[in-house]
Write a protein that holds these residues in place. Structure first.
Motif, PDB file in Angstrom:
ATOM      1  N   TYR A  14       1.088  -1.427   0.292  1.00  0.00           N
ATOM      2  CA  TYR A  14       0.332   0.169   0.239  1.00  0.00           C
ATOM      3  C   TYR A  14       1.141   1.259   0.476  1.00  0.00           C
ATOM      4  CZ  TYR A  14      -4.168   3.033   1.179  1.00  0.00           C
ATOM      5  OH  TYR A  14      -4.856   4.399   1.170  1.00  0.00           O
ATOM      6  N   TYR A  15       0.776   1.769  -0.708  1.00  0.00           N
ATOM      7  CA  TYR A  15       1.831   3.027  -0.875  1.00  0.00           C
ATOM      8  C   TYR A  15       0.985   4.576  -0.472  1.00  0.00           C
ATOM      9  CZ  TYR A  15       4.610  -0.191  -3.657  1.00  0.00           C
ATOM     10  OH  TYR A  15       4.391  -1.446  -4.621  1.00  0.00           O
ATOM     11  N   ARG A  16       1.339   5.348  -0.253  1.00  0.00           N
ATOM     12  CA  ARG A  16       0.863   6.930   0.223  1.00  0.00           C
ATOM     13  C   ARG A  16       1.969   7.609  -0.812  1.00  0.00           C
ATOM     14  NH1 ARG A  16       2.307   6.315   6.567  1.00  0.00           N
ATOM     15  NH2 ARG A  16       0.189   6.121   6.666  1.00  0.00           N
ATOM     16  N   ILE A  17       1.719   9.063  -1.330  1.00  0.00           N
ATOM     17  CA  ILE A  17       2.100   9.329  -2.124  1.00  0.00           C
ATOM     18  C   ILE A  17       2.204  10.895  -1.334  1.00  0.00           C
ATOM     19  CG2 ILE A  17       2.147  10.659  -4.113  1.00  0.00           C
ATOM     20  CD1 ILE A  17      -0.815   9.071  -4.906  1.00  0.00           C
ATOM     21  N   VAL A  18       4.122  10.691  -1.357  1.00  0.00           N
ATOM     22  CA  VAL A  18       4.278  12.267  -0.795  1.00  0.00           C
ATOM     23  C   VAL A  18       5.180  12.994  -0.791  1.00  0.00           C
ATOM     24  CG1 VAL A  18       4.623  10.309   1.653  1.00  0.00           C
ATOM     25  CG2 VAL A  18       6.391  10.352   0.339  1.00  0.00           C
ATOM     26  N   VAL A  19       5.388  14.352  -0.554  1.00  0.00           N
ATOM     27  CA  VAL A  19       5.935  15.021  -0.633  1.00  0.00           C
ATOM     28  C   VAL A  19       7.321  15.230   0.434  1.00  0.00           C
ATOM     29  CG1 VAL A  19       7.100  17.792  -0.958  1.00  0.00           C
ATOM     30  CG2 VAL A  19       4.436  16.818  -1.563  1.00  0.00           C
ATOM     31  N   ILE A  20       8.386  14.559   0.485  1.00  0.00           N
ATOM     32  CA  ILE A  20       9.455  14.377   0.786  1.00  0.00           C
ATOM     33  C   ILE A  20      10.880  15.376   0.132  1.00  0.00           C
ATOM     34  CG2 ILE A  20      10.246  12.236  -0.280  1.00  0.00           C
ATOM     35  CD1 ILE A  20      11.334  11.293   2.079  1.00  0.00           C
ATOM     36  N   GLU A  21      11.966  15.529   0.746  1.00  0.00           N
ATOM     37  CA  GLU A  21      13.388  15.952   0.427  1.00  0.00           C
ATOM     38  C   GLU A  21      13.829  14.925  -0.517  1.00  0.00           C
ATOM     39  OE1 GLU A  21      15.609  17.631   3.198  1.00  0.00           O
ATOM     40  OE2 GLU A  21      14.180  18.496   4.073  1.00  0.00           O
ATOM     41  N   LYS A  22      14.598  14.532  -1.892  1.00  0.00           N
ATOM     42  CA  LYS A  22      15.604  13.736  -2.651  1.00  0.00           C
ATOM     43  C   LYS A  22      16.236  13.091  -2.056  1.00  0.00           C
ATOM     44  CE  LYS A  22      17.257  13.661  -7.094  1.00  0.00           C
ATOM     45  NZ  LYS A  22      16.494  13.205  -8.177  1.00  0.00           N
ATOM     46  N   ASP A  23      16.624  13.808  -0.869  1.00  0.00           N
ATOM     47  CA  ASP A  23      17.792  12.397  -0.632  1.00  0.00           C
ATOM     48  C   ASP A  23      17.820  12.178   0.465  1.00  0.00           C
ATOM     49  OD1 ASP A  23      17.925  14.443   0.757  1.00  0.00           O
ATOM     50  OD2 ASP A  23      19.912  14.794   0.835  1.00  0.00           O
ATOM     51  N   ARG A  24      16.168  11.815   0.909  1.00  0.00           N
ATOM     52  CA  ARG A  24      16.123  11.319   1.902  1.00  0.00           C
ATOM     53  C   ARG A  24      15.585   9.897   1.771  1.00  0.00           C
ATOM     54  NH1 ARG A  24      15.120  13.654   6.985  1.00  0.00           N
ATOM     55  NH2 ARG A  24      14.536  16.029   7.205  1.00  0.00           N
ATOM     56  N   ALA A  25      15.144   9.201   2.600  1.00  0.00           N
ATOM     57  CA  ALA A  25      15.567   7.656   2.429  1.00  0.00           C
ATOM     58  C   ALA A  25      13.926   7.032   2.023  1.00  0.00           C
ATOM     59  CB  ALA A  25      15.394   6.775   3.854  1.00  0.00           C
ATOM     60  N   ARG A  26      13.261   6.298   1.606  1.00  0.00           N
ATOM     61  CA  ARG A  26      12.287   6.131   0.856  1.00  0.00           C
ATOM     62  C   ARG A  26      10.914   6.223   1.855  1.00  0.00           C
ATOM     63  NH1 ARG A  26      10.626   0.126  -0.168  1.00  0.00           N
ATOM     64  NH2 ARG A  26      10.365   0.065   2.140  1.00  0.00           N
ATOM     65  N   ASN A  27      11.137   5.868   2.784  1.00  0.00           N
ATOM     66  CA  ASN A  27      10.181   5.809   3.991  1.00  0.00           C
ATOM     67  C   ASN A  27      10.486   6.750   4.862  1.00  0.00           C
ATOM     68  OD1 ASN A  27       8.317   3.822   2.855  1.00  0.00           O
ATOM     69  ND2 ASN A  27       8.899   2.471   3.717  1.00  0.00           N
ATOM     70  N   GLY A  28      11.303   7.123   4.736  1.00  0.00           N
ATOM     71  CA  GLY A  28      11.605   8.663   5.441  1.00  0.00           C
ATOM     72  C   GLY A  28      10.574   9.610   5.793  1.00  0.00           C
ATOM     73  N   ARG A  29      11.111  10.734   7.064  1.00  0.00           N
ATOM     74  CA  ARG A  29      10.077  11.866   7.473  1.00  0.00           C
ATOM     75  C   ARG A  29       9.829  12.679   5.980  1.00  0.00           C
ATOM     76  NH1 ARG A  29      11.974  15.711  11.375  1.00  0.00           N
ATOM     77  NH2 ARG A  29      12.768  16.571   9.057  1.00  0.00           N
ATOM     78  N   SER A  30       8.888  12.555   5.616  1.00  0.00           N
ATOM     79  CA  SER A  30       7.852  13.562   4.706  1.00  0.00           C
ATOM     80  C   SER A  30       7.183  15.099   5.302  1.00  0.00           C
ATOM     81  CB  SER A  30       6.486  12.696   3.770  1.00  0.00           C
ATOM     82  OG  SER A  30       5.444  12.119   4.694  1.00  0.00           O
ATOM     83  N   ILE A  31       7.356  15.324   4.309  1.00  0.00           N
ATOM     84  CA  ILE A  31       6.542  17.336   4.524  1.00  0.00           C
ATOM     85  C   ILE A  31       4.982  16.652   5.073  1.00  0.00           C
ATOM     86  CG2 ILE A  31       7.169  18.608   3.473  1.00  0.00           C
ATOM     87  CD1 ILE A  31       9.817  19.066   2.167  1.00  0.00           C
ATOM     88  N   GLU A  32       4.624  15.763   3.550  1.00  0.00           N
ATOM     89  CA  GLU A  32       3.184  16.161   3.704  1.00  0.00           C
ATOM     90  C   GLU A  32       2.890  14.941   1.995  1.00  0.00           C
ATOM     91  OE1 GLU A  32      -0.467  19.134   2.324  1.00  0.00           O
ATOM     92  OE2 GLU A  32       1.124  19.426   1.629  1.00  0.00           O
ATOM     93  N   VAL A  33       1.702  14.451   2.723  1.00  0.00           N
ATOM     94  CA  VAL A  33       1.012  13.126   2.624  1.00  0.00           C
ATOM     95  C   VAL A  33      -0.166  14.043   1.529  1.00  0.00           C
ATOM     96  CG1 VAL A  33      -0.350  11.328   2.618  1.00  0.00           C
ATOM     97  CG2 VAL A  33       1.034  11.339   4.025  1.00  0.00           C
ATOM     98  N   VAL A  34       0.444  13.529  -0.518  1.00  0.00           N
ATOM     99  CA  VAL A  34      -0.810  14.480  -0.648  1.00  0.00           C
ATOM    100  C   VAL A  34      -1.328  13.137  -1.599  1.00  0.00           C
ATOM    101  CG1 VAL A  34       0.763  16.366  -1.711  1.00  0.00           C
ATOM    102  CG2 VAL A  34       1.069  13.926  -2.883  1.00  0.00           C
TER     103      VAL A  34
END
Length: 82
Positions: A14-34
């Motif tokens: 199951y996937y969340r579409i997230v806004v995240i910094e490019k160099d963070r890990a795949r499941n790292g802390r995201s900025i926002e779930v969109v």
């Protein structure tokens, strides 16, 4: 960057579409779930916050190839602003 973050149990993706910094890990802390994407339903379920995706792309966020395809192919009736 707007990309997928995998959640869910083993062999039950199951996937969340997230806004995240490019160099963070795949499941790292995201900025926002969109949005979310569930490939296990028939047909696959996609729910998007289109206004937030438009905002983030307007300020320079780039979508991954898969997210761009999901956004392009998602019907407008399925998009929810939840």
């Amino acid at each position: 960057m707007i990309r997928l973050a995998r959640v869910g149990a083993r062999k039950q993706p199951y996937y969340r579409i997230v806004v995240i910094e490019k160099d963070r890990a795949r499941n790292g802390r995201s900025i926002e779930v969109v949005g979310t994407y569930n490939p296990r339903t028939e047909p696959a379920t996609v729910s998007l916050k289109r206004d937030r995706i438009d905002y983030w792309t307007g300020v320079g966020a780039q979508m991954s190839d898969i997210v761009a395809k999901l956004v392009k192919n998602a019907p407008a009736t399925e998009a929810v602003a939840a």
